[in-house]
Design a protein around this motif. Sequence first.
Motif, short mmCIF file in Angstrom:
data_model
loop_
_atom_site.label_atom_id
_atom_site.label_comp_id
_atom_site.label_asym_id
_atom_site.label_seq_id
_atom_site.Cartn_x
_atom_site.Cartn_y
_atom_site.Cartn_z
N GLY A 1 69.63 -27.37 13.30
CA GLY A 1 69.86 -25.94 13.17
C GLY A 1 70.46 -25.54 11.84
N GLN A 2 70.44 -26.48 10.86
CA GLN A 2 70.98 -26.16 9.54
C GLN A 2 69.87 -25.60 8.66
OE1 GLN A 2 72.57 -29.91 8.30
NE2 GLN A 2 74.24 -29.85 9.79
N ALA A 3 70.24 -24.62 7.85
CA ALA A 3 69.27 -24.04 6.92
C ALA A 3 68.92 -25.08 5.87
CB ALA A 3 69.85 -22.79 6.27
N CYS A 4 67.65 -25.47 5.78
CA CYS A 4 67.23 -26.46 4.79
C CYS A 4 66.32 -25.78 3.78
CB CYS A 4 66.51 -27.61 5.48
SG CYS A 4 65.08 -27.06 6.42
N TYR A 5 66.08 -26.47 2.67
CA TYR A 5 65.27 -25.82 1.64
C TYR A 5 63.80 -25.71 2.03
CZ TYR A 5 63.54 -30.33 -0.14
OH TYR A 5 62.93 -31.54 -0.27
N MET B 1 66.49 -25.09 15.34
CA MET B 1 66.12 -23.69 15.14
C MET B 1 67.18 -22.99 14.31
SD MET B 1 63.51 -21.81 16.20
CE MET B 1 62.92 -21.89 17.89
N ILE B 2 66.77 -22.35 13.25
CA ILE B 2 67.70 -21.66 12.35
C ILE B 2 67.49 -20.16 12.56
CG2 ILE B 2 68.36 -21.31 9.94
CD1 ILE B 2 66.42 -23.95 9.56
N GLN B 3 68.55 -19.47 12.93
CA GLN B 3 68.39 -18.02 13.05
C GLN B 3 68.64 -17.38 11.69
OE1 GLN B 3 70.66 -15.93 16.06
NE2 GLN B 3 69.99 -13.95 15.26
N LEU B 4 67.70 -16.52 11.29
CA LEU B 4 67.80 -15.89 9.98
C LEU B 4 68.45 -14.52 10.16
CD1 LEU B 4 64.16 -16.76 8.91
CD2 LEU B 4 66.23 -18.05 8.39
N THR B 5 69.75 -14.47 9.87
CA THR B 5 70.46 -13.22 10.08
C THR B 5 70.54 -12.41 8.80
OG1 THR B 5 72.45 -14.54 9.81
CG2 THR B 5 71.85 -13.94 12.06
N SER B 6 70.72 -13.08 7.69
CA SER B 6 70.78 -12.37 6.41
C SER B 6 70.35 -13.32 5.31
CB SER B 6 72.21 -11.90 6.14
OG SER B 6 73.03 -13.02 5.91
N ALA B 7 70.19 -12.77 4.13
CA ALA B 7 69.78 -13.60 3.00
C ALA B 7 70.82 -14.68 2.73
CB ALA B 7 69.57 -12.74 1.77
N ALA B 8 72.09 -14.38 3.06
CA ALA B 8 73.17 -15.33 2.81
C ALA B 8 72.99 -16.62 3.61
CB ALA B 8 74.52 -14.70 3.15
N THR B 9 72.37 -16.50 4.80
CA THR B 9 72.11 -17.69 5.63
C THR B 9 71.35 -18.74 4.84
OG1 THR B 9 71.85 -16.16 7.48
CG2 THR B 9 71.18 -18.44 7.87
#
Length: 91
Positions: free
Chosen positions: A66-70, A1-9
């Motif tokens: 939990g890593q942001a993937c494309y 699960m990736i939490q989307l906190t900001s565009a930078a994430t």
Amino acid sequence: MIQLTSAATLEKAINKARTVKPRVHINRFGSYTVTNKATGATYTVECSKRDNKRFAHCTCKAGERGQACYHAAAAVGAHIVLAAERATLNF
Ligand SMILES: [Zn+2]
């Protein structure tokens, strides 16, 4: 699960998505199938909102950790467009 906190994430993942240009199929609002056209690999991304926090879950190895993937970045891009359309239609 990736939490989307900001565009930078998602920034690096978004850049990768721009390069790879995966195909995003909308299963339903919040559920997307992302296909890497070069390899044929397919992953499911679920976007959800809980307690005003936004999450994306991808079935790939990075996503499971939990890593942001494309895949998530591509699906979130489609999700944002859909959500905006829904908001416009539900006036
Ligand atoms: Zn993924």
